[in-house]
Enzyme design. Structure first.
Site, short mmCIF file in Angstrom:
data_model
loop_
_atom_site.label_atom_id
_atom_site.label_comp_id
_atom_site.label_asym_id
_atom_site.label_seq_id
_atom_site.Cartn_x
_atom_site.Cartn_y
_atom_site.Cartn_z
N HIS A 116 -2.73 -0.08 -2.79
CA HIS A 116 -3.90 0.53 -2.15
C HIS A 116 -5.16 0.38 -3.32
O HIS A 116 -4.99 0.38 -4.36
CB HIS A 116 -3.64 1.99 -1.88
CG HIS A 116 -4.92 2.72 -1.13
ND1 HIS A 116 -4.87 2.87 0.13
CD2 HIS A 116 -5.83 3.59 -1.65
CE1 HIS A 116 -5.90 3.29 0.64
NE2 HIS A 116 -6.46 4.04 -0.22
N ASP A 174 0.80 -1.22 0.01
CA ASP A 174 0.07 0.01 -0.05
C ASP A 174 0.88 1.20 -0.05
O ASP A 174 1.62 1.59 1.04
CB ASP A 174 -0.95 -0.03 1.25
CG ASP A 174 -2.09 0.87 1.03
OD1 ASP A 174 -1.82 2.16 0.59
OD2 ASP A 174 -3.11 0.63 1.76
#
Length: 231
Positions: free
Chosen positions: A200, A169
């Site tokens: 993400h 992420d």
């Protein structure tokens, strides 16, 4: 297809998108938005939950800043506005609005009285706070940001929480991810799943980092978790 409804909140009324099952009753789910507002993606999530038998309600949490905003993730202008809204957003007020949404759902005809929450990105963090600060019955957060700074609230968990963490992420460094996992591992109400190669928003269909296999896995885990705790 769902419809827009009005929620009576602590500080005023705000809109929300409600998607209901075609037949029968079932649990309620608060769908907690990303930084782009209650846009087509969030409405699609709500519609998908309704198809699974849930009453899905997505509140407009940016209503104090810019009511009814619906941004995309394809242009710099939309990203700039989304980040501006996020930076000015008050999470504590957002949680108050989520509690009002939970209360609204409990009173909605056809629901069984149980209400959970599912949130993404900004909403993933708010799902965590929903689990610690509201009377929801279960909560799920996808790639929530800044949860590592709020782990002291985990002692307030009273109902089950599931977090889906993207291993790569860009907004949640691996050190932060490790802190979240470590901070929650001893809590019997908390479950964490890591998707090692994901960035993400891997579950945002149509997004740059969408991965169908991992999205399907996370969504399957979410559906099972919600059925287990809300039926």
């Amino acid at each position: 297809m769902g419809k827009d409804v009005t929620i009576q909140g602590k500080d005023g009324n705000f809109s929300a998108y409600l998607a209901t099952p075609a037949v029968g009753g079932g649990p309620g789910i608060v769908v907690i938005q990303e930084i782009f507002g209650v846009n087509a993606v969030m409405r699609s999530v709500a519609d998908g939950l309704a198809a699974r038998g849930f009453f899905a309600l997505a509140p407009d949490l940016f209503w104090r800043l810019s009511p009814n905003v619906q941004l995309g993730d394809k242009t710099k202008a939309d990203w700039d506005k989304a980040f501006d809204l996020m930076n000015r957003f008050d999470p504590a007020k957002g949680v108050e609005d989520i509690q009002a949404t939970i209360t609204h759902l409990r009173k909605t005809r056809g629901t069984n009285g149980k209400v959970g929450a599912v949130g993404y990105c900004l909403g993933g963090m708010l799902a965590y706070l929903t689990a610690t600060r509201t009377d929801c019955d279960a909560a799920v957060g996808y790639y929530g940001v800044n949860i590592q700074t709020m782990l002291d609230e985990a002692e307030n968990l009273k109902k089950p929480l599931m977090l889906h963490i993207a291993g790569k992420d860009q907004f949640v460094p691996q050190a932060a991810q490790a802190k979240i996992v470590e901070g929650l591992k001893a809590n019997p109400l908390a479950t964490t799943h890591i998707y090692p190669e994901m960035d993400h928003a891997f579950a945002r269909e149509g997004g740059e980092h969408y991965d169908k296999a991992c999205a399907d896995l996370a969504n399957s885990r979410t559906a099972t978790f919600l059925r287990q705790h809300l039926s």
